[in-house]
Design a protein around this motif. Structure first.
Motif, short mmCIF file in Angstrom:
data_model
loop_
_atom_site.label_atom_id
_atom_site.label_comp_id
_atom_site.label_asym_id
_atom_site.label_seq_id
_atom_site.Cartn_x
_atom_site.Cartn_y
_atom_site.Cartn_z
N LEU A 1 0.82 -1.20 0.00
CA LEU A 1 0.00 0.00 0.00
C LEU A 1 0.86 1.26 0.00
CD1 LEU A 1 -2.87 1.10 0.11
CD2 LEU A 1 -2.69 1.09 2.57
N VAL A 2 1.99 1.21 0.72
CA VAL A 2 2.87 2.37 0.78
C VAL A 2 3.38 2.72 -0.61
CG1 VAL A 2 5.04 3.25 1.70
CG2 VAL A 2 3.51 1.94 3.17
N LYS A 3 3.68 1.70 -1.41
CA LYS A 3 4.17 1.94 -2.75
C LYS A 3 3.04 2.27 -3.72
CE LYS A 3 8.16 -1.01 -2.14
NZ LYS A 3 8.87 -2.21 -2.56
N VAL A 4 1.85 1.80 -3.44
CA VAL A 4 0.71 1.99 -4.33
C VAL A 4 0.02 3.32 -4.09
CG1 VAL A 4 -1.53 1.04 -4.99
CG2 VAL A 4 0.38 -0.49 -4.56
N ALA A 5 0.02 3.82 -2.86
CA ALA A 5 -0.72 5.04 -2.50
C ALA A 5 -0.36 6.23 -3.40
CB ALA A 5 -0.53 5.38 -1.03
N VAL A 7 0.70 6.26 -6.43
CA VAL A 7 0.18 5.99 -7.77
C VAL A 7 -1.33 6.20 -7.80
CG1 VAL A 7 -0.11 4.21 -9.55
CG2 VAL A 7 2.05 4.38 -8.29
N VAL A 8 -2.02 5.71 -6.78
CA VAL A 8 -3.47 5.90 -6.69
C VAL A 8 -3.79 7.38 -6.61
CG1 VAL A 8 -5.51 5.48 -5.25
CG2 VAL A 8 -3.89 3.63 -5.68
N PHE A 14 -5.32 13.22 -11.35
CA PHE A 14 -5.37 13.45 -12.80
C PHE A 14 -6.81 13.31 -13.29
CE2 PHE A 14 -4.89 12.14 -17.26
CZ PHE A 14 -4.12 13.19 -17.73
N GLY A 15 -7.50 12.29 -12.82
CA GLY A 15 -8.89 12.10 -13.23
C GLY A 15 -9.78 13.25 -12.80
N LEU A 16 -9.62 13.71 -11.56
CA LEU A 16 -10.43 14.83 -11.08
C LEU A 16 -10.14 16.11 -11.87
CD1 LEU A 16 -10.27 14.23 -7.23
CD2 LEU A 16 -12.29 14.07 -8.69
N ILE A 17 -8.86 16.34 -12.14
CA ILE A 17 -8.49 17.54 -12.90
C ILE A 17 -9.06 17.48 -14.32
CG2 ILE A 17 -6.54 18.75 -13.98
CD1 ILE A 17 -4.92 18.02 -11.43
N MET A 18 -8.95 16.32 -14.93
CA MET A 18 -9.34 16.19 -16.32
C MET A 18 -10.86 16.12 -16.53
SD MET A 18 -6.53 16.49 -17.80
CE MET A 18 -6.96 16.15 -19.47
N LEU A 19 -11.58 15.66 -15.54
CA LEU A 19 -13.01 15.42 -15.75
C LEU A 19 -13.93 16.42 -15.07
CD1 LEU A 19 -12.95 11.53 -15.50
CD2 LEU A 19 -12.92 12.94 -17.55
N LYS A 20 -13.38 17.49 -14.52
CA LYS A 20 -14.24 18.43 -13.81
C LYS A 20 -15.05 19.33 -14.73
CE LYS A 20 -10.80 22.02 -12.96
NZ LYS A 20 -10.08 22.80 -12.00
N SER A 21 -14.66 19.47 -16.00
CA SER A 21 -15.40 20.36 -16.92
C SER A 21 -15.52 19.73 -18.31
CB SER A 21 -14.67 21.70 -17.03
OG SER A 21 -14.57 22.33 -15.80
N ARG A 22 -16.05 18.53 -18.36
CA ARG A 22 -16.16 17.83 -19.65
C ARG A 22 -17.03 18.60 -20.63
NH1 ARG A 22 -17.71 12.17 -17.33
NH2 ARG A 22 -19.66 12.99 -18.11
N PRO A 54 -0.45 17.04 -1.96
CA PRO A 54 0.21 15.75 -1.72
C PRO A 54 1.39 15.49 -2.68
CG PRO A 54 -2.15 15.46 -1.68
CD PRO A 54 -1.89 16.86 -2.18
N LEU A 55 1.27 15.95 -3.92
CA LEU A 55 2.36 15.75 -4.87
C LEU A 55 3.60 16.52 -4.43
CD1 LEU A 55 3.13 14.29 -7.47
CD2 LEU A 55 2.44 16.33 -8.72
N GLY A 56 3.40 17.73 -3.90
CA GLY A 56 4.52 18.49 -3.35
C GLY A 56 5.19 17.76 -2.20
N CYS A 57 4.37 17.16 -1.33
CA CYS A 57 4.91 16.37 -0.22
C CYS A 57 5.71 15.17 -0.73
CB CYS A 57 3.79 15.88 0.69
SG CYS A 57 2.97 17.16 1.65
#
Length: 135
Positions: A1-5, A7-8, A14-22, A54-57
């Protein structure tokens, strides 16, 4: 999970950014619109600030130098904003770019402050990550 978190997180962000204004396509280079966004769409601005914290962290805990981290954040945001425009998934918006990068920098600084305070993230096992203080 530590390695997967991470990536998730990246996939979800990315999904939230890309799909907020379809279905929307446009370009906004007007910084003056920030007042309207604060007044009429504060949740959008808040989302844009928070989504890359979180990406900055992650970048800070991976010990990526600050200059390279900020350049990477700018490139990531530019790619996302460009894809939004090209795929008709949103507006290429300078305010989104600036607020995303500010959120990334905040996350980087937050992780840096936690590290300076003596806290660090460590994997207890493959499913549990702990935040502990160094002695």
């Amino acid at each position: 999970l530590v390695k997967v978190a991470p990536v998730v997180y990246v996939v979800l962000a990315f999904g939230l950014i890309m799909l907020k204004s379809r279905g929307v396509q446009g370009v906004n280079f007007n910084f003056a619109d920030v007042a309207d966004i604060l007044l009429w769409q504060p949740a959008t601005l808040f989302f844009n600030l928070v989504v890359l914290v979180p990406l900055g962290c992650i970048f800070r805990t991976k010990e990526v130098p600050v200059g390279k981290s900020i350049i990477a954040a700018i490139l990531i945001v530019l790619v996302c904003e460009s894809l939004q425009y090209v795929c008709k998934l949103g507006i290429f918006d300078v305010i989104d770019i600036v607020s995303n990068v500010i959120g990334f920098i905040f996350g980087f600084c937050l992780a840096d402050a936690l590290i300076d305070f003596g806290l660090h993230f460590s994997a207890v096992n493959e499913h549990i990550c702990s935040l502990t203080r160094k002695n």
